[in-house]
Write an enzyme that holds these catalytic residues in place. Sequence first.
Site, PDB file in Angstrom:
ATOM      1  CB  THR A  48      47.860  34.047  43.610  1.00  0.00           C
ATOM      2  OG1 THR A  48      46.800  34.329  42.691  1.00  0.00           O
ATOM      3  CG2 THR A  48      47.848  32.583  43.987  1.00  0.00           C
ATOM      4  CG  ASP A  49      50.371  39.311  43.829  1.00  0.00           C
ATOM      5  OD1 ASP A  49      49.900  39.391  44.997  1.00  0.00           O
ATOM      6  OD2 ASP A  49      51.567  39.476  43.561  1.00  0.00           O
ATOM      7  CB  CYS A  50      46.617  36.495  39.098  1.00  0.00           C
ATOM      8  SG  CYS A  50      47.580  35.039  39.522  1.00  0.00           S
ATOM      9  CE1 TYR A  51      42.148  32.871  38.812  1.00  0.00           C
ATOM     10  CE2 TYR A  51      44.452  32.201  38.896  1.00  0.00           C
ATOM     11  CZ  TYR A  51      43.262  32.305  38.199  1.00  0.00           C
ATOM     12  OH  TYR A  51      43.167  31.852  36.928  1.00  0.00           O
ATOM     13  N   PRO A  52      43.007  36.809  44.209  1.00  0.00           N
ATOM     14  CG  PRO A  52      41.984  38.894  44.211  1.00  0.00           C
ATOM     15  CD  PRO A  52      42.470  37.827  43.297  1.00  0.00           C
TER      16      PRO A  52
END
Lengths: 137, 386
Positions: B128-132
């Site tokens: 995810t954008d927050c958990y790349p």
Amino acid sequence: MKKLKVILYFPPESTDKPFTYHLVKDFDIVFNILQAEVQPGKRGRLTMELQGSEKNIEEALEFAKSHGIGYRPFNKNIVRNQGECMDCGACTAVCPSGALYMDKKSWELIFDESKCLLCELCIKACPVKAIDVNMFV
Amino acid sequence: MGKTFDEINEKIRQGNAVVVTAEEIIGIVEEKGVKEAARQVDVVTTATFGPMCSSGAFINFGHSDPPIRMNKIWLNDVSAYGGLAAVDSYIGATELSESKGMEYGGAHVIEDLVNGKKVRLVAKSHGTDCYPRLDIDTDITLKDLNQAYLFNPRNVYQNYNAATNTSKDIIYTYMGTLLPGCGNVTYSTSGELSPLLNDPEFRTIGIGTRIFLGGTQGYIAWEGTQFILDKERVDPEGTMYAGATLAVIGDLKKMSSRYLRAASFERYGTTMFVGVGIPIPVLDEEVMAFLSVQNRDIYTNVVDYSVPRRSKPSLRKVNYEELRSGSIELNGKTVQTAPLSSLNRAREIAALLKGSIEKGEFFLQEPIQAMPKDRGFNPLKDRAVK
Ligand code: SF4
Ligand code: SF4
């Protein structure tokens, strides 16, 4: 052709079953009964020498096991790892000879090696693998 | 004249509480009677150590850099739940290893952690954008984890069936190996020492009760799943209690594999032997009357496990004195009986708990909420076929 001397241990309910008939008919095994203690409704013990192909002997013994008949060939012993054992008693449920039993006071597992028939039913019945077989080579 | 939790805790604090185990109390009541025993004894300890499949642990792994939102998680090749927040997970005792099968499962992962062993963590993410980050492969140990607590949704069964097998084939069950033609009977309980048979109507045990769990102090978190208060009168005398269960929680970091043990039943799979001890405060004579229960008054059904149905037929009722004797009569035949839960280890737990109460290291917690009285036992229905 292989020969194997075994003691077969029959639970009370299976003494009437024509086990020897299956040996001959299903597994093509020639046998020689060395000793028999079989009474209807009681535990039975049959010491015999089996003669047949290795595969057939193995299968015949598997067949016996799947019918609750314990067996003991003559070249190994059973060992219990006391540190691992948690005295649950699960192994005593399958021991056909009474070699494994619970002390009725302390509820510790007792192993009386002299009664052991080396059927190995206890090895897999132990949920923590505290029982093993030692092979003499 | 009754006692309160506070009064008993005060005695514990002063070091003069009278504590005995649920086995010891039997003789005391026989000798002195319920009334006098209730006056003299303050706490009775109960315990059990047996296989409890509905067990597992919540874990927080901590964040890697760059961080990952773990969707699929494996611990030593055993799948753990990835449907919580980024690095939270739950590992269940019966989940099997993807490579070792029934030899190794979630229970073994938990035991390895408790024993301080390194456990391999593999996780994958969709990113995810927050958990790349998309994957991680590393080793963890119990002390590195932020939190690791056992949370078992269903433990400490009040009473359980004894098992046998009327078929002509050997069967492999969570009640152990069952020999053909009723070749054996297995049972799993500590009987007169068992927690919920000593307080069968939940006079003292409830949500919030402090307990011994896996070697440390834990709590009753909730009613256990499938909880039901079920009692049936049996002859000649006695009541057959069954159905109550507990959800329990405790800090895995403080547990010991002596009281929390991974197990594997042949051709069934893995499970966990969980050690639980519950102290019962002797609030009044009624509580003491329940505590004086003996194996000969506790009944269960001998159930045929070869019947592959939800309701398995019962062959007979039997009490635990008979089961403990080593054999019972079944259909006119003498059949050997074998326990699956360790009475020896349960006694050790009851004695340990007694000792820590006597030493003022363990205090009683009054329930903050009572157990429900109205639960039913709902089956799972198949979708209707048209
Ligand atoms: S091998 Fe195990 S089950 Fe078989 S007789 Fe010996 S102790 Fe009993
Ligand atoms: S089954 Fe294993 S752990 Fe249980 S009593 Fe037997 S040897 Fe010990």
